[in-house]
Design a protein around this motif. Structure first.
Motif, PDB file in Angstrom:
ATOM      1  N   UNK A   1       0.842  -1.101   0.053  1.00 15.00           N
ATOM      2  CA  UNK A   1       0.067   0.071  -0.103  1.00 15.00           C
ATOM      3  C   UNK A   1       0.814   1.181   0.051  1.00 15.00           C
ATOM      4  N   UNK A   2       1.867   1.163   0.798  1.00 15.71           N
ATOM      5  CA  UNK A   2       3.070   2.293   0.683  1.00 15.71           C
ATOM      6  C   UNK A   2       3.593   2.470  -0.669  1.00 15.71           C
ATOM      7  N   UNK A   3       3.802   1.316  -1.275  1.00 14.47           N
ATOM      8  CA  UNK A   3       4.089   1.580  -2.663  1.00 14.47           C
ATOM      9  C   UNK A   3       3.183   2.113  -3.594  1.00 14.47           C
ATOM     10  N   UNK A   4       2.007   1.909  -3.182  1.00 18.51           N
ATOM     11  CA  UNK A   4       1.117   2.290  -4.192  1.00 18.51           C
ATOM     12  C   UNK A   4       0.901   3.910  -4.045  1.00 18.51           C
ATOM     13  N   UNK A   5       0.880   4.272  -3.033  1.00 18.13           N
ATOM     14  CA  UNK A   5       1.202   5.685  -2.841  1.00 18.13           C
ATOM     15  C   UNK A   5       2.433   6.319  -3.307  1.00 18.13           C
ATOM     16  N   UNK A   6       3.475   5.797  -3.086  1.00 20.10           N
ATOM     17  CA  UNK A   6       4.572   6.155  -3.617  1.00 20.10           C
ATOM     18  C   UNK A   6       4.607   6.109  -5.201  1.00 20.10           C
ATOM     19  N   UNK A   7       4.025   5.285  -6.010  1.00 14.13           N
ATOM     20  CA  UNK A   7       3.874   5.360  -7.318  1.00 14.13           C
ATOM     21  C   UNK A   7       3.063   6.191  -7.799  1.00 14.13           C
ATOM     22  N   UNK A   8       1.937   6.644  -7.066  1.00  8.75           N
ATOM     23  CA  UNK A   8       1.094   7.834  -7.494  1.00  8.75           C
ATOM     24  C   UNK A   8       1.867   9.242  -7.073  1.00  8.75           C
ATOM     25  N   UNK A   9       2.329   9.470  -6.281  1.00  5.59           N
ATOM     26  CA  UNK A   9       3.033  10.794  -5.883  1.00  5.59           C
ATOM     27  C   UNK A   9       4.127  11.074  -6.823  1.00  5.59           C
ATOM     28  N   UNK A  10       4.785   9.946  -7.302  1.00  5.02           N
ATOM     29  CA  UNK A  10       6.231  10.290  -7.931  1.00  5.02           C
ATOM     30  C   UNK A  10       5.635   9.984  -9.478  1.00  5.02           C
ATOM     31  N   UNK A  11       4.378   9.880  -9.759  1.00  6.15           N
ATOM     32  CA  UNK A  11       3.796   9.745 -11.043  1.00  6.15           C
ATOM     33  C   UNK A  11       4.306   8.611 -11.952  1.00  6.15           C
ATOM     34  N   UNK A  12       4.873   7.394 -11.270  1.00  6.65           N
ATOM     35  CA  UNK A  12       5.251   6.354 -11.985  1.00  6.65           C
ATOM     36  C   UNK A  12       4.215   5.294 -12.126  1.00  6.65           C
ATOM     37  N   UNK A  13       3.223   5.573 -12.985  1.00  5.01           N
ATOM     38  CA  UNK A  13       1.991   4.984 -13.409  1.00  5.01           C
ATOM     39  C   UNK A  13       2.255   3.514 -13.905  1.00  5.01           C
TER      40      UNK A  13
END
Length: 213
Positions: free
Chosen positions: A136-148
């Protein structure tokens, strides 16, 4: 349509490894060290691959395939092996003759001896919960860094680990609900019996009083 069934070992055998019943001291040890190892290794491997994949390959497809394979191996191992050995739980799905999807949640019923190691149980649940939190932390990290492009990888991790977590929670809570239901029915039956007995005694006393008059 979907439905769920909660069972115990007495209804559907789980084929667990025999227990030597050696006492409380053994509960603190790992009785299935190989199962514990594989319970952790695939999950940890998938997480480390997600974090360090850029050091070994610049190909997103290669990294994606490696992570998904590790997640799939972890899902299969936890669902079919370590859940039964470490905590005495099992869940699965099948389609019955009417075409309905049936979800079955099993919990081993202890019969005089405790066959689960307390240490193994803690490792089992802690690793499932921690891994889900990490994904879940990785999910927010991917969203915040725009690594879709990594968003899909993280979603796969959340779904696979979350499916096992949800299934085993249903097994655990289902067994407690069943025990609660049995206890409630037992108390209700005794309460009804005592009320019926009191009413019978009252009617008998009234009849004797009327007869004596």
């Amino acid at each position: 349509m979907e439905s769920s069934v909660i069972m115990e070992e007495s209804e559907v055998p789980l084929n667990f490894v025999d227990d030597d019943g050696s006492g409380r001291g053994m509960r603190k040890k790992l009785r299935h060290p190989v199962a514990v190892l594989f319970h952790i290794i695939f999950r940890a491997g998938a997480i480390l691959s997600y974090l360090l994949c850029g050091l070994f390959s610049d190909s997103f497809i290669t990294n994606f395939v490696v992570i998904v394979i590790l997640l799939s191996m972890d899902f299969w191992t936890v669902k079919n092996i370590t859940g039964r050995l470490l905590v005495g739980l099992r869940w699965w799905n099948y389609v019955d003759t009417d075409g309905k999807s049936q979800w079955v949640y099993e919990c081993r019923k202890d019969k005089g001896t405790t066959t689960n190691s307390a240490a193994e149980s803690r490792i089992f649940w802690l690793s499932l919960v921690v891994a889900e939190v990490i994904w879940i932390i990785f999910l927010f990290g991917a969203l915040f860094t725009l690594k879709f492009k990594w968003f899909m990888v993280v979603v796969v991790g959340i779904l696979m680990n979350g499916a096992n977590l949800y299934g085993y929670i249903r097994c655990k809570l289902g067994a407690k609900n069943k025990i609660t239901s049995v206890a409630t029915n037992f108390l209700s039956a005794h309460l009804f019996k005592s009320m019926f007995s009191s009413m019978t005694k009252t009617d008998s006393s009234s009849q004797r009083a009327t007869t004596s008059q």
